[in-house]
Design a protein around this motif. Structure first.
Motif, short mmCIF file in Angstrom:
data_model
loop_
_atom_site.label_atom_id
_atom_site.label_comp_id
_atom_site.label_asym_id
_atom_site.label_seq_id
_atom_site.Cartn_x
_atom_site.Cartn_y
_atom_site.Cartn_z
N LEU A 50 0.79 -1.22 0.00
CA LEU A 50 0.00 0.00 0.00
C LEU A 50 0.83 1.28 0.00
CD1 LEU A 50 -2.71 -1.08 2.60
CD2 LEU A 50 -3.03 -0.85 0.14
N GLU A 51 1.96 1.28 0.68
CA GLU A 51 2.71 2.53 0.88
C GLU A 51 3.12 3.21 -0.42
OE1 GLU A 51 3.21 4.33 3.42
OE2 GLU A 51 2.49 3.02 5.00
N GLY A 52 3.60 2.43 -1.35
CA GLY A 52 4.09 3.04 -2.58
C GLY A 52 3.05 3.17 -3.68
N ALA A 53 1.82 2.80 -3.37
CA ALA A 53 0.77 2.81 -4.40
C ALA A 53 0.25 4.22 -4.66
CB ALA A 53 -0.38 1.91 -3.96
N ASP A 54 -0.03 4.51 -5.92
CA ASP A 54 -0.58 5.81 -6.28
C ASP A 54 -1.99 5.98 -5.70
OD1 ASP A 54 -0.77 8.29 -8.07
OD2 ASP A 54 -2.52 7.12 -8.69
N ASN A 55 -2.24 7.12 -5.10
CA ASN A 55 -3.57 7.40 -4.56
C ASN A 55 -4.07 8.76 -5.04
OD1 ASN A 55 -5.86 6.70 -3.07
ND2 ASN A 55 -5.14 7.80 -1.25
N GLU A 56 -3.65 9.12 -6.24
CA GLU A 56 -4.06 10.40 -6.83
C GLU A 56 -4.87 10.21 -8.11
OE1 GLU A 56 -3.67 13.26 -5.40
OE2 GLU A 56 -2.40 12.59 -3.74
N PHE B 283 -12.88 -3.21 6.75
CA PHE B 283 -12.69 -3.05 5.31
C PHE B 283 -13.33 -1.76 4.83
CE2 PHE B 283 -11.64 -7.67 4.55
CZ PHE B 283 -10.50 -7.44 3.79
N ILE B 284 -14.54 -1.46 5.31
CA ILE B 284 -15.22 -0.23 4.93
C ILE B 284 -14.44 1.00 5.39
CG2 ILE B 284 -17.28 1.19 5.30
CD1 ILE B 284 -18.90 -1.42 5.51
N ALA B 285 -14.06 1.01 6.68
CA ALA B 285 -13.36 2.17 7.24
C ALA B 285 -12.00 2.37 6.59
CB ALA B 285 -13.21 1.99 8.75
N GLY B 286 -11.32 1.29 6.28
CA GLY B 286 -10.02 1.41 5.64
C GLY B 286 -10.12 1.95 4.23
N ARG B 287 -11.13 1.50 3.51
CA ARG B 287 -11.34 2.01 2.14
C ARG B 287 -11.68 3.49 2.16
NH1 ARG B 287 -12.57 3.62 -2.65
NH2 ARG B 287 -12.73 2.09 -4.34
N GLN B 288 -12.52 3.91 3.11
CA GLN B 288 -12.86 5.32 3.23
C GLN B 288 -11.63 6.14 3.62
OE1 GLN B 288 -16.09 6.81 2.67
NE2 GLN B 288 -14.64 8.51 2.55
N ALA B 289 -10.81 5.57 4.49
CA ALA B 289 -9.60 6.28 4.92
C ALA B 289 -8.65 6.50 3.75
CB ALA B 289 -8.91 5.49 6.02
N ILE B 290 -8.56 5.54 2.85
CA ILE B 290 -7.71 5.70 1.67
C ILE B 290 -8.25 6.85 0.81
CG2 ILE B 290 -7.00 4.64 -0.50
CD1 ILE B 290 -6.89 1.96 1.01
N SER B 291 -9.56 6.88 0.62
CA SER B 291 -10.16 7.97 -0.16
C SER B 291 -9.92 9.32 0.51
CB SER B 291 -11.66 7.73 -0.33
OG SER B 291 -11.90 6.52 -1.05
N ASP B 292 -9.88 9.32 1.84
CA ASP B 292 -9.64 10.56 2.60
C ASP B 292 -8.16 10.85 2.79
OD1 ASP B 292 -12.39 10.77 2.88
OD2 ASP B 292 -12.43 9.88 4.89
N LYS B 293 -7.32 9.95 2.30
CA LYS B 293 -5.86 10.05 2.46
C LYS B 293 -5.45 10.08 3.94
CE LYS B 293 -5.01 12.10 -2.06
NZ LYS B 293 -6.35 11.74 -2.58
N ASP B 294 -6.18 9.32 4.72
CA ASP B 294 -5.91 9.16 6.15
C ASP B 294 -5.22 7.81 6.33
OD1 ASP B 294 -5.89 8.81 8.87
OD2 ASP B 294 -8.05 9.03 9.16
N TYR B 295 -3.92 7.79 6.18
CA TYR B 295 -3.19 6.53 6.11
C TYR B 295 -2.98 5.90 7.49
CZ TYR B 295 -2.58 8.34 1.44
OH TYR B 295 -2.82 8.86 0.19
N GLU B 296 -3.01 6.71 8.52
CA GLU B 296 -2.92 6.14 9.87
C GLU B 296 -4.15 5.28 10.16
OE1 GLU B 296 -2.49 7.62 14.54
OE2 GLU B 296 -2.18 9.03 12.89
N THR B 297 -5.33 5.78 9.79
CA THR B 297 -6.55 4.99 9.97
C THR B 297 -6.55 3.78 9.07
OG1 THR B 297 -7.84 6.91 10.65
CG2 THR B 297 -9.07 5.04 9.78
N ARG B 298 -6.09 3.94 7.84
CA ARG B 298 -5.98 2.80 6.91
C ARG B 298 -5.18 1.67 7.53
NH1 ARG B 298 -1.55 3.53 2.52
NH2 ARG B 298 -0.40 3.15 4.47
N ASP B 299 -4.02 2.01 8.06
CA ASP B 299 -3.14 1.00 8.63
C ASP B 299 -3.75 0.35 9.87
OD1 ASP B 299 -1.36 1.60 6.63
OD2 ASP B 299 -0.07 2.85 7.88
#
Length: 357
Positions: A170-176, A235-251
């Motif tokens: 996940l760390e190096g993946a494009d999120n833009e 899974f839901i919260a992590g996906r939303q966190a990625i969309s919000d660019k909240d990587y601490e919550t994702r992890d």
């Protein structure tokens, strides 16, 4: 290709219709706190769905030998496993290339699969190998369970928790950059991890939703030990966190999934060990013992696992019976209790949970 395989491919085409229950894209305006379904825009985990359907069809094919008449073919089994045709369920994906293969594993499912294909073929077409309505090989293993549950661990579980949900992926993946129908690369990787769980997008809100493999077994054990909400909501919260660019919550959500999914594996080992203990008919004993062993091998496939390799070796060693068909029931039950004791000590499950699973 022979007539049998052509007939078989017609059979599995009927199973393909259930794949529409997966990978539903539903654009939602709900806020993260109100979101109860995995209903994000631009979601695609069709590859994971295809592999689940391939596993379902492979297991179904092996179970067709339960009639004692049908002669199974290891070649046909391998054709599904490798997607030899290149178009099973309209996909070029396959199970074989995604099966974890590490020679340091205590029990390497990747190397076991060809053996169980061969043992299923050898045992099939002979009523002497049908016990309690199920096909067992010469060692008393049920090939359908060893293959089905084995690949649940070595493909579905491994690929999700030890590949897609890891920092390395996940760390190096494009999120833009958003690709229509797929999302960003990071969103897509997370979705693929979700796809391997086997749940529909409305898993918790729709009791009638079809569930496959891990989602199904989570629901089956929920009356005693319920991890459905922990895994699905993470899974839901992590996906939303990625969309919000909240990587601490994702992890943090990834860790919840890894931990709770590991517990799901463990409680199924306990459940089937308990079944062996309570069983009185040989066919039931062999069936549930095969499931206990196969689920126990899955404990290996989480790189973030709580259980140690030494403890896994203890569980597998306790479950191992050289001649299960002729095992002394009292001694067999003692072995099941020993395996359960290791799991209880590792995960801290209550006495009530351990006895009621």
């Amino acid at each position: 290709m022979n007539t049998k395989r052509l007939n078989f491919k017609s059979l599995i085409s009927l199973i393909a219709i259930s794949s529409v229950l997966f990978s539903c894209n539903d654009d939602s305006d709900s806020t993260p706190s109100a979101k109860t379904d995995y209903d994000f825009a631009n979601v695609d985990y069709s590859g994971q769905t295809a592999r689940i359907m391939m596993l379902d069809s492979l297991e179904s094919y092996i179970k067709s030998g339960n009639d004692g008449v049908t002669k199974l073919s290891a070649v046909d089994m391998n054709a599904i496993y490798t997607n030899e045709s290149g178009d099973l369920f309209g996909s070029s994906k396959d199970l074989e290339s995604k099966t974890a293969n590490d020679p340091t594993l205590l029990a390497n499912v990747y190397t076991q699969i060809p053996f169980y294909f061969a043992s299923a073929e050898a045992a099939s077409g002979n009523m002497d190998n049908i016990i309690g309505g199920r096909l067992f090989d010469a060692n008393g293993h049920e090939p359908a369970q060893m293959v089905g549950k084995g690949l649940m661990g070595a493909v579905l579980y491994f690929q999700s928790v030890s590949y897609y949900l890891t920092p390395e992926k996940l760390e190096g993946a494009d999120n833009e950059t958003v690709t229509e129908g797929k999302g960003t690369d990071m969103e897509h990787y997370w979705d693929e991890g979700f796809g391997y769980f086997g749940a529909t997008t409305d898993y918790l809100s729709n009791e009638e939703a079809t569930k496959y493999y891990w989602a199904k077994y989570a629901a089956s054990r929920a009356d005693v030990y319920d991890v459905r909400g922990d895994i699905f909501n993470a899974f839901i919260a992590g996906r939303q966190a990625i969309s919000d660019k909240d990587y601490e919550t994702r992890d943090a959500q990834a860790i919840i999934i890894q931990n709770k999914w590991e517990e799901l594996v463990a409680i199924n080992v306990v459940h089937y060990a308990n079944s062996v203990i309570s069983d009185t008919e040989l066919g039931d004993i062999l069936h549930h013992w095969s499931e206990a062993v196969a689920f126990a091998t899955a404990l290996q496939y989480n790189t973030s696992k709580v259980i140690t390799n030494e403890e896994i070796a203890g569980v597998l060693g306790s479950l191992y019976v050289e001649d299960i068909k002729n095992a002394n029931k009292e001694a067999l039950n003692a072995q099941m209790e020993a395996a359960k004791a290791i799991i209880k000590n590792t995960y801290g499950f209550s006495d009530e949970v351990m006895s009621n699973l």
